[in-house]
Design a protein around this motif. Structure first.
Motif, short mmCIF file in Angstrom:
data_model
loop_
_atom_site.label_atom_id
_atom_site.label_comp_id
_atom_site.label_asym_id
_atom_site.label_seq_id
_atom_site.Cartn_x
_atom_site.Cartn_y
_atom_site.Cartn_z
N TRP A 12 37.68 52.20 36.80
CA TRP A 12 37.26 51.51 35.58
C TRP A 12 37.89 50.15 35.41
O TRP A 12 37.44 49.36 34.59
CB TRP A 12 37.56 52.39 34.36
N LEU A 13 38.94 49.88 36.17
CA LEU A 13 39.65 48.61 36.00
C LEU A 13 38.75 47.39 36.16
O LEU A 13 38.75 46.51 35.30
CB LEU A 13 40.85 48.54 36.96
N PRO A 14 37.93 47.30 37.22
CA PRO A 14 37.08 46.11 37.34
C PRO A 14 36.14 45.94 36.16
O PRO A 14 35.94 44.82 35.69
CB PRO A 14 36.29 46.36 38.63
N TYR A 15 35.62 47.05 35.63
CA TYR A 15 34.73 46.95 34.46
C TYR A 15 35.51 46.45 33.25
O TYR A 15 35.02 45.63 32.49
CB TYR A 15 34.09 48.31 34.17
N ALA A 16 36.74 46.95 33.10
CA ALA A 16 37.56 46.53 31.98
C ALA A 16 37.87 45.04 32.06
O ALA A 16 37.88 44.33 31.06
CB ALA A 16 38.86 47.33 31.94
N GLN A 21 34.27 38.95 29.21
CA GLN A 21 33.27 37.95 29.57
C GLN A 21 31.87 38.44 29.24
O GLN A 21 31.06 37.72 28.64
CB GLN A 21 33.40 37.66 31.08
N VAL A 22 31.60 39.69 29.62
CA VAL A 22 30.28 40.26 29.38
C VAL A 22 30.01 40.37 27.89
O VAL A 22 28.92 40.03 27.41
CB VAL A 22 30.17 41.66 30.05
N LEU A 23 31.05 40.75 27.16
CA LEU A 23 30.92 40.92 25.71
C LEU A 23 30.57 39.60 25.04
O LEU A 23 29.65 39.50 24.22
CB LEU A 23 32.23 41.47 25.15
N ILE A 24 31.29 38.56 25.43
CA ILE A 24 31.05 37.23 24.84
C ILE A 24 29.62 36.79 25.15
O ILE A 24 28.90 36.31 24.27
CB ILE A 24 32.08 36.21 25.38
N THR A 25 29.21 36.98 26.40
CA THR A 25 27.86 36.58 26.77
C THR A 25 26.83 37.37 25.97
O THR A 25 25.85 36.81 25.48
CB THR A 25 27.63 36.83 28.28
N LEU A 26 27.09 38.65 25.81
CA LEU A 26 26.15 39.49 25.07
C LEU A 26 26.05 39.05 23.61
O LEU A 26 24.96 38.85 23.08
CB LEU A 26 26.57 40.96 25.14
#
Lengths: 294, 349
Positions: A12-16, A21-26
């Protein structure tokens, strides 16, 4: 280039690590964009109480609307004129400053100041200078027998917004052009002068072609600036008028949506703008960039 | 084809720095002159003054009986080869060569003919449609030469053109430049800090130091009879050994043949012999500090008895002695170079 393959101890570390970044983009891009897409297919009733799903009716209406097509034409004229003026003037400044030895840093510092002025403030500044009753420029133009009135004359209004928008961008372009000029080896200029090229010929056959990567980059930045970042300038000077003569697409989005209350049409226009940005970027980087590399 | 005459040339930069102080030189038509000196001696400045890239602040410069002091570089009828080649990166090799001719308004068929001729001469015909970045260092060097050739100028100016090449290519290009210059018979001015390049290329060699000419002459003249201490130390590798007259006197080795006023005696490393020659000579004894075999020749560093300054000896082949061994060196009296330290000049007599 070789891509490195990392191995993580936890699955899970890479996803964390990617999550922020993903959250901000979303939150700040994907969600508003999809909202715009959704809203562009809705139609509000006159009181804003209900909305109906109308598929692509908003788009159909837009492309049948002569005002919208006019706004496209206005935008094209405005952004080409602004980009050309901003780049031509800043290149001229950069070439002149590059020839100076001692006071170069002073001039550079002074020429960068306008970039720090907020667009609305700059707009007000130009509004005063060109004001038909109290402005200095119409007063002086009157001396030459020209009756300046950007509130009645669409061409005058266009000239005003182009100057105001270009002025803002000159500092930025100037810095890049100056850096570009300084990266051209002096020996090339010297070789050209021994090869019998005069000052002007040297500029067009040696300096200008070698500046093309800088010119290309600035062209992208300036077109995008003129098309999407000049709301403040227009709002503070002409408000799109007279008779929609300076009503560029971005300003029309604001007028139709927030002044006119037609949220569906406004959203549809945003979606079209989004498509224009994507197309512009792809064209410029895929097609033009190939020609400036050597 | 032209004669270049420099008459008391001066260059003072706006800040007051004097780069060139009173240089007079008469270059005959077709002559290859090499300007050599340490960095900062003014050799590049002088070349750039001839090219018209630096203003001349004093004296007159004429090329082909025409005073060119204030003429633009383009009007001086010269061509220059730059240290970094200065090829136009956005043009093909063909256009690089043709650029100067187009500016002069030469007719298209004539441009084509001259470019093809130069390309054939320099063997770059296959690369004419390439951009400079697709060429190797040696090929770029040839293109830079070609650009100078096609102009058919009255003089070539070379500003350290070989310093960016590797050693092997440098030797090859040096030979080609010399052959080309001899064939075309074009007056040339060549700047370098490499003394081997200077000695091999020059018809006449000009040694510059601190903005002034130290000595002008054929390479052999400068090597065999340096007129100043600076030239003696600069020309020749390994450098000339300098031994104080006082030391020789103390050792009882001071030859009576040296002219009065001599207080420093120069001896070339290859004139220091290991076995006594038949001719009159002086002998010095010392100890071998270090042996340095260098292929066809070897260098022996010797510390003379009672003198801490090391002496270099050059011998052909490999040395037979051991480090630390005692050694006696013999120098023919005819090979001594008498100098005076106060004037910095050779003592004649």
């Amino acid at each position: 280039m070789q891509t490195k393959r990392m191995t993580f101890s936890s699955r899970w570390l890479p996803y964390a690590l990617l999550a922020p970044q993903v959250l901000i983009t979303l939150v700040f891009f994907v969600w508003p964009a999809s909202q715009a897409l959704w809203q562009s297919m809705l139609r509000e009733d006159p009181f804003g109480l209900r909305s109906t799903f109308v598929w692509f009716r908003n788009f159909e209406r837009l492309f049948a609307d002569p005002h919208y097509l006019d706004a496209m034409k206005t935008t094209a004229i405005f952004s080409v004129a602004t980009t050309f003026l901003a780049m031509a003037v800043s290149l001229l400044f950069a070439v002149m400053v590059n020839r100076m030895l001692r006071s170069r840093d002073w001039y550079t510092t002074l020429l960068v100041w306008p970039y720090a002025v907020a667009p609305a403030i700059a707009g007000v500044l130009w509004w005063f200078m060109f004001n038909t009753s109290v402005g200095i420029v119409p007063y002086m133009l009157q001396g030459f027998g020209y009756d300046w009135n950007h509130r009645l004359d669409g061409t005058d209004a266009m000239i005003l917004v182009v100057i105001a928008a270009a002025w803002k961008q000159i500092s930025y372009n100037f810095l890049f052009f100056l850096a570009g000029l300084q990266s051209i080896p002096q020996s090339l200029i010297e070789a050209a002068s021994i090869d019998g090229a005069g000052r002007i010929k040297r500029f067009w056959t040696i300096v200008f072609p070698l500046l093309s990567p800088t010119t290309f980059f600035l062209m992208v930045v300036n077109v995008v600036y003129a098309m999407f970042d000049t709301f403040g300038v227009i709002h503070a000077t002409t408000e799109g008028g007279p008779a929609r003569a300076t009503n560029i697409l971005v300003y029309k989005v604001f007028r139709d949506g927030f002044v006119g209350g037609n949220l569906g049409s406004s959203a549809a226009q945003s979606v079209i703008l989004m498509a224009i940005v994507i197309v512009l970027t792809v064209i410029q980087f895929r097609w033009i960039e190939r020609r400036v590399n050597y | 084809m032209a004669r270049i005459v420099m008459d008391d040339l001066h260059k003072v930069y706006p800040g007051g720095v004097k780069a060139v102080t009173g240089i007079s030189l008469d270059i005959a038509d077709g002559e290859m002159i090499v300007l050599v000196g340490p960095s900062g001696c003014g050799k590049s400045t002088l070349l750039r003054m001839v090219a018209g890239l630096e203003t001349i602040t004093g004296g007159t410069l004429s090329i082909g009986d025409r005073v060119v002091n204030t003429l633009e570089p383009a009007d001086r009828d010269i061509a220059m080869v730059f240290q970094n080649y200065a090829l136009y990166p956005h043009m093909t090799v063909y256009n690089n060569l043709a650029y100067g001719l187009r500016n002069q308004g030469v007719a298209k068929p004539e441009i084509e003919r001259r470019v093809q001729e130069a390309a054939a001469m320099l063997q770059i015909g296959d690369y004419l449609q390439r951009k400079p970045r697709a060429l190797s260092g040696g090929q770029r060097q040839r293109v830079a030469m070609g650009r100078a050739l096609v102009r058919e100028p009255s003089a070539f100016l070379f500003d350290e053109p070989l310093s960016n090449l590797d050693a092997k290519l440098r030797v090859q290009m040096r030979v080609e430049i010399r052959q080309l210059q001899k064939r075309l018979g074009t007056t040339s001015l060549y700047v370098t800090h490499d003394q081997l390049e200077a000695l091999t290329l020059a018809d006449r060699l000009v040694v510059l130091n601190a903005g002034r000419i130290e000595q002008v002459g054929t390479p052999m003249e400068l090597y065999q009879r340096p007129e100043t201490l600076f030239v003696a130390g600069f020309i020749g590798s390994p450098a000339m050994n300098m031994i104080e007259m006082g030391y020789l006197r103390d050792r009882g080795a001071a030859p009576s043949t040296l002219p009065a006023g001599t207080d420093l005696v120069g001896m070339r490393p290859d004139d220091m012999l290991l076995s006594a020659p038949a001719e009159p000579h002086l002998s010095l004894s010392g100890r071998v500090m270090l042996l340095e075999p260098a292929g066809a020749e070897s260098h022996i560093y010797v510390s003379l008895d009672g003198n801490d300054q090391p002496i270099t000896v050059r011998i052909p082949g490999l040395p037979t002695m051991q480090e630390g061994a005692a050694i006696t060196l013999h120098v023919p009296l005819g090979a001594l170079h008498p100098f005076n330290t106060a004037s910095g000049r050779r003592v004649s007599g």
